[in-house]
Scaffold this motif. Structure first.
Motif, PDB file in Angstrom:
ATOM      1  N   GLY A 201       0.816  -1.212   0.000  1.00  0.00           N
ATOM      2  CA  GLY A 201       0.000   0.000   0.000  1.00  0.00           C
ATOM      3  C   GLY A 201       0.849   1.260   0.000  1.00  0.00           C
ATOM      4  N   GLY A 202       1.803   1.325   0.920  1.00  0.00           N
ATOM      5  CA  GLY A 202       2.619   2.532   1.052  1.00  0.00           C
ATOM      6  C   GLY A 202       3.734   2.595   0.031  1.00  0.00           C
ATOM      7  N   SER A 203       4.424   1.487  -0.171  1.00  0.00           N
ATOM      8  CA  SER A 203       5.637   1.535  -0.984  1.00  0.00           C
ATOM      9  C   SER A 203       5.393   1.288  -2.458  1.00  0.00           C
ATOM     10  N   VAL A 204       4.217   0.790  -2.835  1.00  0.00           N
ATOM     11  CA  VAL A 204       3.929   0.655  -4.262  1.00  0.00           C
ATOM     12  C   VAL A 204       2.753   1.559  -4.648  1.00  0.00           C
ATOM     13  N   ALA A 234      -1.944   1.802 -10.565  1.00  0.00           N
ATOM     14  CA  ALA A 234      -1.256   1.771  -9.271  1.00  0.00           C
ATOM     15  C   ALA A 234      -1.823   0.656  -8.401  1.00  0.00           C
ATOM     16  N   PHE A 235      -3.142   0.545  -8.417  1.00  0.00           N
ATOM     17  CA  PHE A 235      -3.822  -0.466  -7.610  1.00  0.00           C
ATOM     18  C   PHE A 235      -3.414  -1.874  -8.058  1.00  0.00           C
ATOM     19  N   LEU A 237      -0.741  -2.754  -9.749  1.00  0.00           N
ATOM     20  CA  LEU A 237       0.670  -3.014  -9.452  1.00  0.00           C
ATOM     21  C   LEU A 237       0.849  -3.430  -7.998  1.00  0.00           C
ATOM     22  N   ALA A 238       0.125  -2.768  -7.112  1.00  0.00           N
ATOM     23  CA  ALA A 238       0.236  -3.112  -5.691  1.00  0.00           C
ATOM     24  C   ALA A 238      -0.230  -4.544  -5.461  1.00  0.00           C
ATOM     25  N   LEU A 239      -1.352  -4.917  -6.095  1.00  0.00           N
ATOM     26  CA  LEU A 239      -1.850  -6.286  -5.929  1.00  0.00           C
ATOM     27  C   LEU A 239      -0.887  -7.297  -6.548  1.00  0.00           C
ATOM     28  N   LYS A 240      -0.210  -6.861  -7.626  1.00  0.00           N
ATOM     29  CA  LYS A 240       0.773  -7.739  -8.258  1.00  0.00           C
ATOM     30  C   LYS A 240       1.939  -8.005  -7.293  1.00  0.00           C
ATOM     31  N   GLY A 391      -7.501   8.036  -0.926  1.00  0.00           N
ATOM     32  CA  GLY A 391      -6.230   7.323  -0.850  1.00  0.00           C
ATOM     33  C   GLY A 391      -6.234   6.296   0.271  1.00  0.00           C
ATOM     34  N   THR A 392      -6.792   6.670   1.417  1.00  0.00           N
ATOM     35  CA  THR A 392      -6.834   5.767   2.560  1.00  0.00           C
ATOM     36  C   THR A 392      -7.662   4.529   2.241  1.00  0.00           C
ATOM     37  N   GLU A 393      -8.801   4.715   1.582  1.00  0.00           N
ATOM     38  CA  GLU A 393      -9.660   3.561   1.274  1.00  0.00           C
ATOM     39  C   GLU A 393      -8.978   2.614   0.292  1.00  0.00           C
ATOM     40  N   PHE A 394      -8.325   3.173  -0.725  1.00  0.00           N
ATOM     41  CA  PHE A 394      -7.613   2.300  -1.678  1.00  0.00           C
ATOM     42  C   PHE A 394      -6.500   1.542  -0.956  1.00  0.00           C
ATOM     43  N   THR A 395      -5.741   2.264  -0.144  1.00  0.00           N
ATOM     44  CA  THR A 395      -4.645   1.615   0.582  1.00  0.00           C
ATOM     45  C   THR A 395      -5.175   0.528   1.512  1.00  0.00           C
ATOM     46  N   ASN A 396      -6.297   0.822   2.189  1.00  0.00           N
ATOM     47  CA  ASN A 396      -6.879  -0.171   3.092  1.00  0.00           C
ATOM     48  C   ASN A 396      -7.290  -1.437   2.351  1.00  0.00           C
TER      49      ASN A 396
END
Lengths: 425, 318
Positions: A201-204, A234-235, A237-240, A391-396
């Motif tokens: 969440g934070g680093s990607v 972005a989302f 990539l993070a899941l990847k 941003g918080t909801e996506f990261t969560n």
């Protein structure tokens, strides 16, 4: 009987009124005093406001600064909101970029700094940075103090053990894109059995989404988070990264994150310039083992703060003098050499003081050039009033998948539903 | 009022009317003056904020901008908000997980501490208060570290005996248990002392007589201690309901990564935390006030229900 009731009510009402009068007077002009030689300054912790105040005092011994470090950036914004609602405000306040839109939407609460001379100095700052505190009616309610260039901090010693290059130039070449970054992570994890990066969440996600030209709002201020290709990319990539199993599943700034950082349980953190201090404070024993490489995907910005003067300030002149002196290009450059906050004034980006700055903690990385390079050619996005919430909801949603609780196939829809709940549109 | 003249007043000259009136007035006003401070303080810190909350709940209230009257829209939205129902569920779950064991543990401890032959009784009774006087924040920080997924003491012990690590903060059940443990730990001593104080009022002779008659510890507990404690049990159930529905600090500190929601999927966000998030993070004061009103109704409802049930259900007298 009647008289007793009435007198009791009158008594209570008088008491209530007198109390209201007391609290009311504190917001008036009687207390404090506008002597022009002192001002009250609210800042947040961790950005060395004490240092800036001390520097200023050395130049202006006739001025008294009543500095309060309210708490972290969000707490300071909360305190400011309460103060604006209640009427007793400081003369000068530091607001973080993410918290700024809520205040820019209500410019009547702040002194329009154009009346103080902001018109003359606004050209000193990066256009897209000075546009953030500019309200719809054209008033400027804040002056930028710094920006948040982006880079990647990595543990050279752990890279060596994993058989990866350790030199910062070569490491930067490992990940021209985020996909290459994830591939490098797979190699690292395969070689060491350990996680590569602290979290997805934070680093990607937060990094990629801050590299685009359009984030949650389009330039006209319409919400576009649901159909923005940058956000979706972005989302995904993070899941990847989560699916690749290279994340340590430690949420940024938690106990576990600190502990894992000290123990070297992960080798890489995306490090906007303000993250360097956290790493230094968190894991002092790892000095010299860290290094800094460029961020995949090129330039980007995350963070930055602004100085504002609330409308009810008693000493707006003294506060403005402080802004003008400390936030001039020279002032920001001086502060960079002491506090490592990155100037928002491009005219000093070629100054040797900045280009020759090296950080010993990070193996002598030339942080001045790495971070300013990440800002060049930047076409920034609009930050809106609900950007933080979105941003918080996506990261969560990403974190939930990372922790093994959420279904990656449903994560995006879940996040969008939560956002609609949260912001009502 | 009687009109007959009593012998004692009959012989006295009548008092001057003005003085009587004055004395009468002073006497009438004096009691109200004595109790006035309470009502004034209650009005200023209790009633006015409460009424103001009801008022704010009718607005789209931006603390630094406009206040737009929206009537009952906030309540309408609240009832359809999954986050609200999630928070309500979490709150009730955490409250049950913390209150039930807490009161049971306190009952047993009080009975033990009241035992005649207990050595160092005063010392044990004093130690009961230690958790209570410890700051909530400190408690939460220590517990969260103990329950940490990777480096926590508890998971280390579980690992030693061959179990998988439990991720307390990230799962729904785990986070509820973690918060409940903190609340229980903090309050059981306080409740124990309340029960103990009440038990001390029971004459020793009754226990002794029961012992002579052959009643063991369990029978003494069921037939002497429990009935004697009934009023104070009702009291603690009502107070812990009120406290339990307002759990805030523990939940705030459990999930530092996503503190305001108590985790990425709001797995342990309580109603007060939801209120805090809406009011002081999102600055939606009207909506937050509506949550406050809903919480108020819930607390009053639960407290009333508890009171009703616990006064109806009487332990069997033996």
């Amino acid at each position: 009987m009647k008289f007793r009731k009435v007198s009791a009510v009158v008594f209570a009402a008088t008491a209530a009124l007198s109390m209201a009068a007391c609290s009311g007077s504190s917001s008036g002009t009687s207390s404090g005093g506008s002597d022009g030689s002192s001002f009250e300054f609210w800042s947040f912790t961790g950005i060395d406001a004490k240092g800036s105040a001390a520097e200023y005092k050395a130049k202006r011994p006739d001025i008294q600064i009543k500095l309060t470090e309210v708490g972290n950036a969000q707490e300071t914004a909360q305190a400011l909101t309460t103060a604006l609602a209640g009427g007793k405000v400081p003369d000068l306040v530091l607001i973080q970029g993410d918290d700024l839109p809520k205040f820019v939407q209500q410019p009547q609460n702040f002194v329009d700094l154009r009346t103080m001379g902001a018109d003359k100095i606004k050209g000193d700052y990066l256009d897209w940075v000075i546009s953030q505190p500019t309200a719809k009616d054209g008033s400027i309610i804040g002056i930028p103090t710094d920006v948040g260039g982006m880079a990647i901090a990595y543990r050279a010693d752990l890279f060596k053990k994993a058989g990866l290059p350790t030199d910062r130039e070569e490491v930067s070449k490992l990940w021209p894109t985020w996909d290459a970054f994830i591939e490098t992570g797979k190699k690292y994890t395969a070689a060491t059995g350990k996680a590569f990066v602290d979290n997805a969440g934070g680093s990607v996600y937060s990094q990629v989404v801050n590299q685009g030209q359009e984030k949650y709002y389009d330039p006209a201020g319409n919400l576009v988070y649901e159909r923005s290709p940058q956000v979706k990319a972005a989302f995904d990539l993070a899941l990847k990264a989560v699916a690749a199993g290279i994340t340590a599943k430690q949420s940024t700034f938690t106990e576990g994150w600190s502990a894992a950082m000290k123990k070297g349980e992960f080798a890489v953190i995306a490090a906007p310039v303000w993250m360097l201090g956290s790493i230094r404070d968190n894991a002092p024993d790892t000095k010299g083992e860290w290094n800094i490489a460029t961020i995949p995907g090129g330039s980007g910005n995350w963070g930055g703060s602004f100085l504002a003067i609330p409308k009810g300030a008693k000493n707006p002149k003294a506060a403005w003098d402080y802004i003008a002196a400390t936030q001039s290009p020279q002032g920001q450059l001086d502060h960079f050499s002491k506090a490592r906050s990155l100037p928002a004034t491009p005219s000093v980006y070629k100054d040797p003081k900045l280009t020759s700055a090296k950080d010993e903690f990070f193996s002598g990385a030339p942080i001045g050039t790495i971070y300013t390079d990440s800002l060049l050619g930047l076409k920034p996005f609009l930050i809106g009033p609900d950007s933080t919430t979105i941003g918080t909801e996506f990261t969560n949603a990403i974190t939930n998948v990372e922790q093994g609780k959420g279904d990656p196939a449903k994560a995006w829809d879940a996040a969008v539903t939560n956002i609609k709940n949260a912001i009502g549109s | 009022m009687t009109t007959s003249i009593t012998p004692t007043t009959a012989g006295l000259p009548p008092a001057p009317p003005v003085e009587a009136a004055r004395r009468g007035f002073t006497e009438i006003i004096a009691p109200y003056a004595y109790i006035a401070p309470f009502f004034l303080l209650f009005a200023v810190f209790g009633l006015i904020p409460l009424l103001f909350t009801f008022y704010v709940a009718l607005f789209d209230w931006n603390p630094i901008g406009e206040h737009v009257f929206v009537g009952l829209d906030n309540f309408d939205r609240l009832l359809g908000d999954v986050r609200f129902w999630n928070a309500a569920r979490n709150t009730v779950s955490i409250w049950l997980l913390s209150t039930v064991p807490q009161l049971l543990v306190a009952l047993l401890l009080a009975h033990l501490l009241n035992h005649v032959r207990l050595r160092l009784a005063v010392f044990f009774r004093m130690t009961m208060l230690v958790p209570y006087v410890t700051s909530v924040a400190a408690t939460a920080i220590v517990f969260v570290q103990m329950f940490d997924r990777d480096y926590g003491l508890l998971n280390w012990l579980l690992g030693l005996v061959g179990f998988e690590h439990i991720d307390f903060t990230q799962s729904v059940t785990g986070s509820h248990v973690l918060i409940a443990v903190m609340v229980t730990w903090r309050w059981f001593g306080y409740t124990t002392l309340l029960y103990l104080a009440s038990l001390q009022a029971v004459p020793r002779a009754i226990y002794e007589a029961a012992a002579v008659d052959g009643a063991g510890n369990v029978r003494q507990f069921l037939h002497i201690s429990l009935p004697a404690l009934r009023p104070v049990i009702v009291f603690t159930i009502v107070t812990s309901t009120i406290g339990g529905l307002q759990i805030f600090t523990e939940a705030l500190l459990v999930n530092r990564g996503a503190a305001n929601t108590c985790g990425p999927i709001r797995q342990c966000q309580t109603l007060t935390l939801f209120l805090f998030e809406q009011g002081f993070i999102q600055f939606k004061f009207g909506y937050a006030a509506a949550i406050g009103v809903a919480l108020f109704v819930m607390v009053v409802g639960f407290a009333g229900l508890n009171y009703f049930l616990s006064t109806r259900i009487r332990p069997v007298k033996g």
